[in-house]
Design an enzyme around this catalytic site. Sequence first.
Site, mmCIF file in Angstrom:
data_model
loop_
_atom_site.group_PDB
_atom_site.id
_atom_site.type_symbol
_atom_site.label_atom_id
_atom_site.label_comp_id
_atom_site.label_asym_id
_atom_site.label_seq_id
_atom_site.Cartn_x
_atom_site.Cartn_y
_atom_site.Cartn_z
ATOM 1 N N LEU A 58 0.815 -1.224 0.000
ATOM 2 C CA LEU A 58 0.000 0.000 0.000
ATOM 3 C C LEU A 58 0.846 1.269 0.000
ATOM 4 C CD1 LEU A 58 -2.927 -1.109 2.340
ATOM 5 C CD2 LEU A 58 -2.971 -0.808 -0.146
ATOM 6 N N ALA A 59 1.860 1.316 -0.845
ATOM 7 C CA ALA A 59 2.581 2.576 -1.065
ATOM 8 C C ALA A 59 1.723 3.407 -2.027
ATOM 9 C CB ALA A 59 3.970 2.303 -1.615
ATOM 10 N N ASN A 113 -0.783 -5.220 3.548
ATOM 11 C CA ASN A 113 0.493 -4.500 3.619
ATOM 12 C C ASN A 113 1.281 -5.071 4.783
ATOM 13 O OD1 ASN A 113 1.871 -2.003 2.432
ATOM 14 N ND2 ASN A 113 2.153 -1.751 4.620
ATOM 15 N N ALA A 160 10.768 -3.656 -6.586
ATOM 16 C CA ALA A 160 11.268 -4.679 -7.525
ATOM 17 C C ALA A 160 12.466 -5.397 -6.911
ATOM 18 C CB ALA A 160 11.673 -4.001 -8.829
ATOM 19 N N ASN A 196 8.308 -2.006 -11.103
ATOM 20 C CA ASN A 196 9.251 -1.798 -12.213
ATOM 21 C C ASN A 196 10.304 -2.900 -12.189
ATOM 22 O OD1 ASN A 196 8.599 0.341 -13.907
ATOM 23 N ND2 ASN A 196 9.343 1.867 -12.441
ATOM 24 N N SER A 238 2.380 2.673 -15.665
ATOM 25 C CA SER A 238 2.986 3.999 -15.719
ATOM 26 C C SER A 238 1.957 5.096 -15.485
ATOM 27 C CB SER A 238 3.635 4.237 -17.085
ATOM 28 O OG SER A 238 4.138 5.564 -17.132
ATOM 29 N N GLY A 239 2.441 6.190 -14.926
ATOM 30 C CA GLY A 239 1.578 7.358 -14.771
ATOM 31 C C GLY A 239 1.696 8.008 -13.418
ATOM 32 N N LYS A 285 7.785 -1.710 -20.760
ATOM 33 C CA LYS A 285 7.780 -0.651 -19.734
ATOM 34 C C LYS A 285 9.194 -0.096 -19.546
ATOM 35 C CE LYS A 285 6.303 1.888 -16.232
ATOM 36 N NZ LYS A 285 7.418 2.474 -15.542
ATOM 37 N N HIS A 288 9.777 2.207 -22.307
ATOM 38 C CA HIS A 288 9.003 3.424 -21.990
ATOM 39 C C HIS A 288 9.823 4.320 -21.062
ATOM 40 C CE1 HIS A 288 6.677 5.609 -18.959
ATOM 41 N NE2 HIS A 288 5.773 5.855 -19.901
ATOM 42 N N ASN A 289 10.385 3.726 -20.018
ATOM 43 C CA ASN A 289 11.147 4.531 -19.060
ATOM 44 C C ASN A 289 12.405 5.100 -19.692
ATOM 45 O OD1 ASN A 289 9.204 3.646 -17.252
ATOM 46 N ND2 ASN A 289 10.657 3.472 -15.580
ATOM 47 N N GLU A 307 11.315 7.942 -21.533
ATOM 48 C CA GLU A 307 11.026 8.984 -20.523
ATOM 49 C C GLU A 307 12.334 9.716 -20.148
ATOM 50 O OE1 GLU A 307 8.644 7.598 -17.051
ATOM 51 O OE2 GLU A 307 10.307 8.331 -15.836
ATOM 52 N N ARG A 336 22.690 12.046 -16.485
ATOM 53 C CA ARG A 336 22.338 12.013 -15.052
ATOM 54 C C ARG A 336 23.583 11.662 -14.229
ATOM 55 N NH1 ARG A 336 16.226 9.686 -13.905
ATOM 56 N NH2 ARG A 336 15.245 10.590 -15.731
ATOM 57 N N ARG A 375 41.607 -2.625 -37.741
ATOM 58 C CA ARG A 375 41.472 -3.911 -37.037
ATOM 59 C C ARG A 375 42.285 -4.993 -37.752
ATOM 60 N NH1 ARG A 375 36.420 -6.167 -37.170
ATOM 61 N NH2 ARG A 375 36.697 -7.277 -35.206
#
Length: 489
Positions: A18-19, A40, A84, A110, A136-137, A190, A193-194, A197, A294, A452
């Site tokens: 329940l986060a 939980n 995860a 995730n 997601s969202g 997903k 997707h990230n 993102e 990052r 090479r």
Amino acid sequence: MSQTKSQTDKADIGLIGLAVMGQNLVLNMADHGFSVAVYNRSADKTNDFLAGQAAQKTIQGAYSLPELVQSLKTPRKVMLMVKAGEVVDDFITQLVPLLDEGDIIIDGGNSLYTDSTRRTNALKQQGILFIGTGVSGGEEGARNGPSIMPGGNVEAWAAVKPIFQAIAAKVNDQACCDWVGKEGAGHYVKMVHNGIEYGDMQLISEAYQLMREGLGLSADECHDVFARWNTGVLDSYLIEITADILTFNDTDGAPLIDKILDSAGQKGTGKWTGISSLDMGVPLTLITESVYARCLSSLKDERGVAAEIYPRTIVANTEDKEAVLQAIHDALYASKIISYTQGYMLMKEAAKEFKWDLNYGGIALMWRGGCIIRSTFLSEIKRAFDEQPDLQNLLQDSFFEHAIKSSQANWRKAVIFGISQSIPTPALSSALAFFDGYRSATVSANMLQAQRDYFGAHTYERIDAPRGERFHTDWIKSGGNISSSSYEV
Ligand code: 6PG
């Protein structure tokens, strides 16, 4: 397993964890007429939730896993919304002895796609069906309609589909949720997707710095530009929140953005996307650069030292502000096209490698609403793949061809502007470098192959011989003619 409650008293689905995401998904399910049992690890959280937002809704608490499992309709559907990694495995280990054959475990975190593939196959051996799904969202999406990307054991899909498609975001009445594919395909999509993102966020941040530091615009002026851009081809959730962020003032009335430390965090999904691209040999340059950006940002102290040694050199800008802004806009748009192009190239390669039957138009629809990368732009990707399901590359679609051609000159101009102002634009410029490589019938790899072969006798192919035929030259006339094996990674 013995059942004390009748099937009708039982909940449609159980949710563990329940986060923020878990709570909001439960509320969303309840609002769509489903009954949900929740568990939980800390009972206090369950009690607080039941007494608060979940009060008066079809939500019941369970205080042990056996109690949770017993409160579910069969086939039981238990969704994990936990961290995860090991935590997911721990819960699966505890749940399996409590479940019956045909019951379903869903992991909505995730998770790394290889874990989901492993779990699908291991649970299948035990008669339990597994779904690994991307959700997601963020908080708002989970509450009002997320994008949901399920994969795993397809036999589980019919039982879960009505719930997932009801709670998912809708675009033109179509749910942003459909079956993605077997094993870890849902979590792979997903993950991409990230990665996208990460790319979108980096591109927007670079555009912002070009405006702010390159053109000297205020936060308010930048807001106006992003707000305007959000009504055109760049219309998207991330542009919208960027505009919003720029109007948010701190308690002293100054823009909060200027008080936020420039050191970015990351939870790992962008890095996984980059690692997968290296494994698959796909040039996912923009997303990977965004991950590195990052990493570089996190060297805050070291950058401070370097800034003293190498102060920024600025070339006076003689260009008209509006013209530069238009160039930044076009560079952002073209680079975004490259980012999605690369993301789709990666998914195509993964589908080949893992024998997944991915529906590329369907994936664009799933991303069209509810998720963090939602944008109008995704309608064009959906259209492109719907029109040509075997489309080799997005850049071959006429819409994107036109978009790139009409942005190209400005794209170069924006990158040159960044270089002239000593403003780093790793995502905008790596996208351009990828494009210039991709659209070149000949690149410099002939020199690379010669090198090479020169030092390592790695052999090369010739333009005047059939592909696959390999040659070695004794470059230094040593008399040796032994070539090394031609294995490729
Ligand atoms: C989503 C997001 C979400 C992700 C955060 C944090 O689709 O809702 O992708 O799943 O966890 O955005 O990601 P980073 O901490 O790695 O930026």
